[in-house]
Write a protein that holds these residues in place. Structure first.
Motif, PDB file in Angstrom:
ATOM      1  N   ARG A 186      27.467  18.518  28.380  1.00 45.89           N
ATOM      2  CA  ARG A 186      26.866  18.013  27.144  1.00 45.89           C
ATOM      3  C   ARG A 186      26.310  16.617  27.333  1.00 45.89           C
ATOM      4  O   ARG A 186      26.910  15.786  28.012  1.00 45.89           O
ATOM      5  CB  ARG A 186      27.911  17.996  26.022  1.00 45.89           C
ATOM      6  CG  ARG A 186      28.266  19.372  25.486  1.00 45.89           C
ATOM      7  CD  ARG A 186      29.276  19.269  24.362  1.00 45.89           C
ATOM      8  NE  ARG A 186      28.783  18.449  23.263  1.00 45.89           N
ATOM      9  CZ  ARG A 186      29.436  17.396  22.758  1.00 45.89           C
ATOM     10  NH1 ARG A 186      30.589  17.022  23.246  1.00 45.89           N
ATOM     11  NH2 ARG A 186      28.921  16.733  21.741  1.00 45.89           N
ATOM     12  N   VAL A 187      25.173  16.366  26.684  1.00 49.27           N
ATOM     13  CA  VAL A 187      24.554  15.040  26.709  1.00 49.27           C
ATOM     14  C   VAL A 187      24.471  14.555  25.267  1.00 49.27           C
ATOM     15  O   VAL A 187      23.989  15.294  24.386  1.00 49.27           O
ATOM     16  CB  VAL A 187      23.136  15.084  27.320  1.00 49.27           C
ATOM     17  CG1 VAL A 187      22.609  13.667  27.552  1.00 49.27           C
ATOM     18  CG2 VAL A 187      23.123  15.864  28.633  1.00 49.27           C
ATOM     19  N   THR A 188      24.943  13.325  25.039  1.00 51.48           N
ATOM     20  CA  THR A 188      24.947  12.799  23.672  1.00 51.48           C
ATOM     21  C   THR A 188      24.420  11.369  23.636  1.00 51.48           C
ATOM     22  O   THR A 188      24.345  10.694  24.665  1.00 51.48           O
ATOM     23  CB  THR A 188      26.358  12.812  23.048  1.00 51.48           C
ATOM     24  OG1 THR A 188      27.196  11.954  23.805  1.00 51.48           O
ATOM     25  CG2 THR A 188      26.957  14.214  23.016  1.00 51.48           C
ATOM     26  N   THR A 189      24.105  10.913  22.435  1.00 54.15           N
ATOM     27  CA  THR A 189      23.693   9.523  22.208  1.00 54.15           C
ATOM     28  C   THR A 189      24.919   8.753  21.685  1.00 54.15           C
ATOM     29  O   THR A 189      25.942   9.365  21.353  1.00 54.15           O
ATOM     30  CB  THR A 189      22.573   9.460  21.157  1.00 54.15           C
ATOM     31  OG1 THR A 189      23.139   9.822  19.888  1.00 54.15           O
ATOM     32  CG2 THR A 189      21.428  10.411  21.492  1.00 54.15           C
TER      33      THR A 189
ATOM     34  N   THR B  57      31.788  17.652  31.309  1.00 56.74           N
ATOM     35  CA  THR B  57      31.098  18.700  30.541  1.00 56.74           C
ATOM     36  C   THR B  57      29.633  18.738  30.971  1.00 56.74           C
ATOM     37  O   THR B  57      29.203  17.965  31.815  1.00 56.74           O
ATOM     38  CB  THR B  57      31.127  18.413  29.029  1.00 56.74           C
ATOM     39  OG1 THR B  57      30.163  17.388  28.735  1.00 56.74           O
ATOM     40  CG2 THR B  57      32.503  17.955  28.568  1.00 56.74           C
TER      41      THR B  57
ATOM     42  N   VAL C  31      28.716  13.663  28.726  1.00 55.97           N
ATOM     43  CA  VAL C  31      30.143  13.568  28.402  1.00 55.97           C
ATOM     44  C   VAL C  31      30.927  14.016  29.637  1.00 55.97           C
ATOM     45  O   VAL C  31      30.717  15.131  30.145  1.00 55.97           O
ATOM     46  CB  VAL C  31      30.492  14.459  27.188  1.00 55.97           C
ATOM     47  CG1 VAL C  31      31.974  14.350  26.857  1.00 55.97           C
ATOM     48  CG2 VAL C  31      29.622  14.074  25.990  1.00 55.97           C
TER      49      VAL C  31
ATOM     50  N   GLY D 201      26.493  10.088  18.679  1.00 59.12           N
ATOM     51  CA  GLY D 201      27.078  11.431  18.774  1.00 59.12           C
ATOM     52  C   GLY D 201      26.075  12.564  18.656  1.00 59.12           C
ATOM     53  O   GLY D 201      26.463  13.736  18.671  1.00 59.12           O
ATOM     54  N   ALA D 202      24.787  12.240  18.548  1.00 58.33           N
ATOM     55  CA  ALA D 202      23.774  13.312  18.478  1.00 58.33           C
ATOM     56  C   ALA D 202      23.758  14.076  19.805  1.00 58.33           C
ATOM     57  O   ALA D 202      23.818  13.469  20.883  1.00 58.33           O
ATOM     58  CB  ALA D 202      22.399  12.709  18.202  1.00 58.33           C
ATOM     59  N   ASP D 203      23.698  15.389  19.716  1.00 56.19           N
ATOM     60  CA  ASP D 203      23.718  16.237  20.908  1.00 56.19           C
ATOM     61  C   ASP D 203      22.278  16.494  21.370  1.00 56.19           C
ATOM     62  O   ASP D 203      21.501  17.122  20.651  1.00 56.19           O
ATOM     63  CB  ASP D 203      24.418  17.560  20.577  1.00 56.19           C
ATOM     64  CG  ASP D 203      24.696  18.385  21.822  1.00 56.19           C
ATOM     65  OD1 ASP D 203      23.821  18.415  22.726  1.00 56.19           O
ATOM     66  OD2 ASP D 203      25.771  18.992  21.906  1.00 56.19           O
TER      67      ASP D 203
ATOM     68  N   SER E 110      21.290   7.915  26.363  1.00 55.69           N
ATOM     69  CA  SER E 110      22.109   9.129  26.381  1.00 55.69           C
ATOM     70  C   SER E 110      23.011   9.101  27.606  1.00 55.69           C
ATOM     71  O   SER E 110      22.670   8.502  28.616  1.00 55.69           O
ATOM     72  CB  SER E 110      21.231  10.382  26.465  1.00 55.69           C
ATOM     73  OG  SER E 110      20.274  10.389  25.432  1.00 55.69           O
TER      74      SER E 110
ATOM     75  N   THR F 212      21.616  17.832  24.454  1.00 56.67           N
ATOM     76  CA  THR F 212      21.739  18.702  25.636  1.00 56.67           C
ATOM     77  C   THR F 212      20.523  19.619  25.782  1.00 56.67           C
ATOM     78  O   THR F 212      19.990  19.781  26.891  1.00 56.67           O
ATOM     79  CB  THR F 212      23.015  19.558  25.534  1.00 56.67           C
ATOM     80  OG1 THR F 212      24.117  18.709  25.234  1.00 56.67           O
ATOM     81  CG2 THR F 212      23.280  20.300  26.832  1.00 56.67           C
TER      82      THR F 212
END
Ligand code: SF4
Length: 156
Positions: free
Chosen positions: A64-67, A62, A59, A70-72, A56, A74
């Motif tokens: 936000r944390v994603t894989t 931001t 972004v 694109g899976a969120d 992960s 956060t």
């Protein structure tokens, strides 16, 4: 005795996204372990993520944390940061040693969210929360400075 929160992977727990660890044999960590000073946490596991898990990144610009797909994640990262903070409060922790570069634990740099190994100055979700609580956060590359700070707190 001043307790020190530490990333579990630095103590050899196989909790990283790839199922591995980042065990440190640094003598300061070893001494603190023997003294019973360490409180071990893995924020991502405390947040409910499995091991192994996809990598992960935060972004850039931001919260936000994603894989890579694109899976969120956060919410899991925030839950893990809160659980780590609860451990810190319960043990009256004032100092943390966290694994550098991680989207949870990084304290001076993190990856830029493009999964291209590009780094940015910044901090992970847990490091940021602990700092907002007044903890001094160091990386595993700053153990001498951390030990000096602990000694200062203890009036040595
Ligand atoms: Fe290590 Fe922190 Fe990643 Fe857990 S979240 S594996 S403790 S760097």
């Amino acid at each position: 005795m001043i307790k020190v929160l530490v990333s579990s992977c630095l103590l050899g727990s196989p909790v990283r996204w790839d199922g591995g660890d980042k065990k440190s044999d640094h003598p300061i960590l070893q001494r603190w372990l023997e003294e019973g000073r360490l409180v071990s946490v893995c924020p991502e596991m405390l947040g409910g993520l499995p091991t192994p898990r996809p990598p992960s990144e935060i972004v850039a610009g931001t919260r936000r944390v994603t894989t890579p797909s694109g899976a969120d994640v956060t919410a899991e990262f925030e839950r893990g940061a809160e659980a780590s903070a609860a451990q810190a409060r319960a043990n009256a922790v004032r100092v943390a040693i966290l694994k550098e570069g991680s989207p949870s634990c990084g304290s001076t740099w993190i990856y830029d969210g493009t999964f291209s190994r590009s780094r940015l100055p910044g901090e992970g979700v847990t490091a940021a929360l602990l700092r907002s609580m007044g903890l001094a956060v160091f990386s595993e590359e700053q153990l001498e400075a951390a030990a000096a700070y602990v000694a200062e707190l203890e009036g040595a």
